[in-house]
Write an enzyme that holds these catalytic residues in place. Structure first.
Site, short mmCIF file in Angstrom:
data_model
loop_
_atom_site.label_atom_id
_atom_site.label_comp_id
_atom_site.label_asym_id
_atom_site.label_seq_id
_atom_site.Cartn_x
_atom_site.Cartn_y
_atom_site.Cartn_z
CD GLU A 74 -1.68 -2.43 1.45
OE1 GLU A 74 -2.48 -3.35 1.20
OE2 GLU A 74 -0.55 -2.61 1.96
CG HIS A 76 -11.18 -7.69 6.34
ND1 HIS A 76 -10.25 -8.20 7.20
CD2 HIS A 76 -10.86 -8.15 5.10
CE1 HIS A 76 -9.40 -8.96 6.51
NE2 HIS A 76 -9.75 -8.93 5.23
#
Length: 370
Positions: free
Chosen positions: A94, A163
């Site tokens: 990322e 998540h």
């Protein structure tokens, strides 16, 4: 899910703006005319496709966004339509994704990147806070960073830790970033197009539990609206919306909490209480005027958010409304937020998330004289 009209020259980024507009118009004719049931996922996908048709500098990349179409299929068909140079997969890194986007934005591109899940963006936070947010100020305005970081966020999907985080407060606190979060299908299209057009970096927080929500939407009308707003230089940025009018109290919500607030208002109406619902839409910039006008009108307010309550966006909204509406308030402003604990296991998330009952309990506590 995306427009199917493309050319080899467009896929290679060699297309004039007039040709791009014509291609977008041709693609639109493949869709049924007039309002249709459209999902949030479709609206977001169409927004990216239309932006890529209209501007060859727009490109999409991230983890699994290419041929797979993203974990939630939001980028479905973009690689097929525009080619691997315009929509492509990256390594699972990322910080590298964001760092590459910074370099591209500095050099004239408009990258739209996806973080896949909310907490997956944390390894990139140093890049976002230290470079994305500060580059314009650091260079005294010489460099702009027209980039969008799409973050599927919040709960309600039965996901596990890492998540389902609601990470918007980190970005709202970081000066130099805009923070958008749509709650309706139409705003999904409208706000993503505006985010891509912005010359400033935008954290685009997508409520993933709303991806498959549906509404009657005329996508071609939204395209025309966007073109008209672009010509006038207007947008929805910094503009909250009254999602439901009311007179007794104001429910202030954003993103995934808006449908819950609307459900609470509908339940309250059956009991004879009129609740106004304000959808904040853009957390940064924040629309003090619209939100304060509602609170002054009703005299009571509850702020609703899935994120932890402590040191949060909901805290900031309460503070701003207390400062601006103090002499109009009949009761202290209340909050209904996620509890200050790590996101729970899927079977327990319904205890954690704001619910209609929790909202109505908070409304009942607003010091009603009766």
């Amino acid at each position: 899910m995306s427009p199917t009209i493309t050319t080899s020259s467009e896929a290679n980024g060699n297309v004039s703006s007039a040709t791009a507009r014509a291609a977008a118009s041709a693609a639109a004719t493949t869709e049924a005319a007039g309002p249709q049931l459209v999902t949030m996922a479709k609206a977001l996908n169409t927004a990216m496709a239309d932006a890529m048709h209209a501007d060859k500098s727009v490109l999409v990349f991230g983890e699994d966004v290419g041929m797979l179409g993203g974990v939630f299929r939001i980028t479905d068909g973009l690689t097929k339509t525009f080619g691997e140079q315009r929509c492509f997969d990256t390594p699972l890194a990322e910080s590298g994704i964001v760092g590459m986007a910074v370099g591209m934005a500095i050099n004239g591109m408009r990258p739209v990147i996806e973080m896949q899940f909310d907490a997956f963006a944390y390894p990139a936070f140093e890049q976002i806070a230290s470079h994305v947010a500060k580059m314009h100020n650091r260079t005294k305005g010489a460099l702009k960073l027209p980039m969008v970081i799409r973050v599927p966020y919040a709960g309600g999907i039965g996901g596990v830790e890492h998540h389902c985080d609601s990470s918007e407060s980190y970005y709202a606190h970081t000066a130099g970033l805009k923070v958008y979060t749509p709650a309706t299908v139409a705003d999904g299209y409208r706000m993503l197009r505006e985010a891509i057009d912005s010359d400033d970096p935008v954290m685009f927080m997508e409520p993933k539990k709303l991806y498959w929500s549906k509404d009657l939407v005329d996508l071609e009308a939204l395209r025309r609206e966007h073109e008209a707003n672009a010509e006038r230089g207007t947008s929805t940025e910094g503009s909250a919306a009254v999602a439901r009018p009311g007179t007794d109290a104001t429910l202030i919500a954003y993103g995934p909490a808006v449908p819950t607030a609307l459900a609470a208002a509908a339940a309250a109406a059956e009991e004879g209480r009129s609740l106004e619902v304000v959808d904040v839409r853009t957390l940064v910039p924040f629309d003090d005027e619209t939100v304060a006008a509602s609170v002054r009108k009703t005299g009571r307010a509850v702020v609703i958010a899935e994120a932890h309550g402590f040191a949060s966006v909901s805290s900031e909204i309460v503070a701003r409304m207390q400062e601006r509406c103090f002499h109009y308030l009949a009761a202290p402003i209340r909050r209904v937020a996620g509890f200050d604990v790590p996101y729970p296991a899927p079977k327990l998330e319904h205890y954690y998330l704001p619910s209609v009952d929790r909202i109505l309990d908070a409304v009942d506590d607003l010091q009603w004289e009766d």
